[in-house]
Design an enzyme around this catalytic site. Structure first.
Site, PDB file in Angstrom:
ATOM      1  N   ARG A  82       0.806  -1.221   0.000  1.00 23.38           N
ATOM      2  CA  ARG A  82       0.000   0.000   0.000  1.00 23.38           C
ATOM      3  C   ARG A  82       0.839   1.271   0.000  1.00 23.38           C
ATOM      4  NH1 ARG A  82      -2.311  -4.113   2.594  1.00 23.38           N
ATOM      5  NH2 ARG A  82      -4.550  -4.480   2.251  1.00 23.38           N
ATOM      6  N   HIS A 182       3.004 -12.856  -4.918  1.00 23.70           N
ATOM      7  CA  HIS A 182       1.834 -12.917  -4.034  1.00 23.70           C
ATOM      8  C   HIS A 182       1.233 -14.329  -4.026  1.00 23.70           C
ATOM      9  CE1 HIS A 182      -1.696 -11.447  -1.913  1.00 23.70           C
ATOM     10  NE2 HIS A 182      -1.203 -10.220  -1.919  1.00 23.70           N
ATOM     11  N   ASP A 249      -2.510  -9.476   8.721  1.00 21.60           N
ATOM     12  CA  ASP A 249      -2.099  -8.884   7.444  1.00 21.60           C
ATOM     13  C   ASP A 249      -1.152  -7.738   7.786  1.00 21.60           C
ATOM     14  OD1 ASP A 249      -1.777  -8.099   4.848  1.00 21.60           O
ATOM     15  OD2 ASP A 249      -3.857  -7.497   4.512  1.00 21.60           O
ATOM     16  N   GLU A 313       5.092 -12.532   1.660  1.00 23.43           N
ATOM     17  CA  GLU A 313       5.533 -11.670   0.564  1.00 23.43           C
ATOM     18  C   GLU A 313       6.779 -10.891   0.994  1.00 23.43           C
ATOM     19  OE1 GLU A 313       1.999  -9.258  -0.412  1.00 23.43           O
ATOM     20  OE2 GLU A 313       0.927 -10.774   0.774  1.00 23.43           O
TER      21      GLU A 313
END
Length: 349
Positions: A82, A182, A249, A313
């Protein structure tokens, strides 16, 4: 090593291939040059090497990844994860990106590297290892990132059951780069033990995570994992309570030195299959699939849903361009961006 290359489609005059590699131990991996999509990872049972589990989520047909909206097993970039408010300042100039995740920018935008047909440059076998090289030229202001970016991805697979992902990039104008893969893993496979990621164990060699606020955006501080749900320094099972309370996450701090080192591992307690990750990247995003859609039509007529896959990741920290104390994602003219990860497949956990 057995290597197979087959054309599976043609899109706007560009050929899409599926490459399958089986090593001498009967471990195999199959992937496409469409977004680098990894379609299949077959791990044999230790006590029966002729019986396999496919331990990665995916679509019934490899070309179905063209319609993917969840970044299943693909290359994500130019900048993964992000970017707050989908904007950044570089060399005193403000750039506004696609806000494809609420107000924020996620995984390179609406048409990122996961949606590009990479040029399949070469397949080379050297003794116990096969190297597949793919390239993509990202033009200036694609998704509004500055600079023409020349990207190379290498997928390598060897007889030590190691699958390596190596990225490199150069630019003709200062820009930002942070590329990752991913993969959505489920080491129960698709047969008898098929189900959610419950009964998986996880170990992450990181004592801190990037503390986040709204929309999973880091605030620039680091949070010690001790006495929190993020503590996987010793191996822990994924519990229903963890998933019910929102799962995980978040980006772990795993590598201050940027040298190749072990960063984490995960495995199924039912099949004994799993992976061990090594990387030269400072961060490891661990995701337990809490935002997965309720239903995906998967492989082998299986239907996936929430918490059916987990992701590890390797990357620079999220929103690093807007956080002064994070390692910079800026790639300057004349420099080279590199990122290297080794994923060792296991069947003896």
């Amino acid at each position: 090593m057995n290597i197979k290359k087959e054309k599976i489609s043609e899109i706007s005059g560009q050929e899409v291939f599926l490459v399958s590699i089986t090593n001498d131990n009967n471990f195999s991996v199959s992937f496409s040059n469409f977004g680098g999509y990894i379609h299949q990872v077959l791990i044999p049972y230790q006590n029966n090497p002729e019986e396999f589990e496919d331990v990665i989520l995916g679509y019934e047909e490899p070309i179905d990844c063209v319609n993917d909206k969840s970044f299943f097993n693909v290359i994500t970039g130019r900048v993964c994860n992000r970017i707050k408010d989908a904007e950044f300042v570089l060399n005193n100039k403000k750039y506004t990106l696609n806000n494809n995740n609420g107000l924020n920018h996620l995984h390179g935008g609406s048409v990122g590297f996961n949606k590009k047909i990479w040029n399949l440059d070469s397949i080379q076998e050297d003794g116990d290892e096969v190297t597949v090289s793919m390239s993509y030229h990202s033009p200036h202001l694609e998704e509004n990132y500055p600079g023409n970016l020349a990207c190379i991805t290498q997928y390598k697979f060897n007889n030590s059951n190691e699958f390596s992902i190596c990225y490199s990039a150069t630019t003709d104008e200062d820009t930002i780069v942070n590329i990752t893969n991913h993969n959505y893993w489920n080491f129960h496979g698709h047969k008898e033990y098929y189900g959610t990621i419950l009964n998986h164990s996880v170990q992450i060699y990181g004592e801190e995570v990037c503390e986040v606020e709204n929309d999973l955006i880091p605030n620039g501080r680091f949070l010690n994992v001790k006495n929190t749900k993020y503590d996987f320094m010793n191996s822990n099972n994924i519990s229903q309570n963890l998933l019910t309370e929102g799962g995980i996450d978040i980006n772990y701090v795993v590598n201050h030195e940027k040298v190749m080192k072990p960063v984490g591992r995960t495995w199924s307690n039912l099949t004994g299959m799993g992976v061990a990750y090594s990387s030269d990247q400072p961060g490891l995003q661990f995701y337990t699939g809490g935002n997965m859609h309720p239903e995906y039509k998967g492989k082998y007529s299986r239907v996936y849903g929430k918490n059916y896959g987990l992701c590890m990741e390797t990357q620079l920290f999220p929103d690093a361009i807007n956080q002064a104390n994070f390692e910079s994602p800026i790639l300057k003219v004349g420099e080279e961006y590199t990122s290297n990860t080794i994923i060792k497949f296991l069947n003896n956990c």
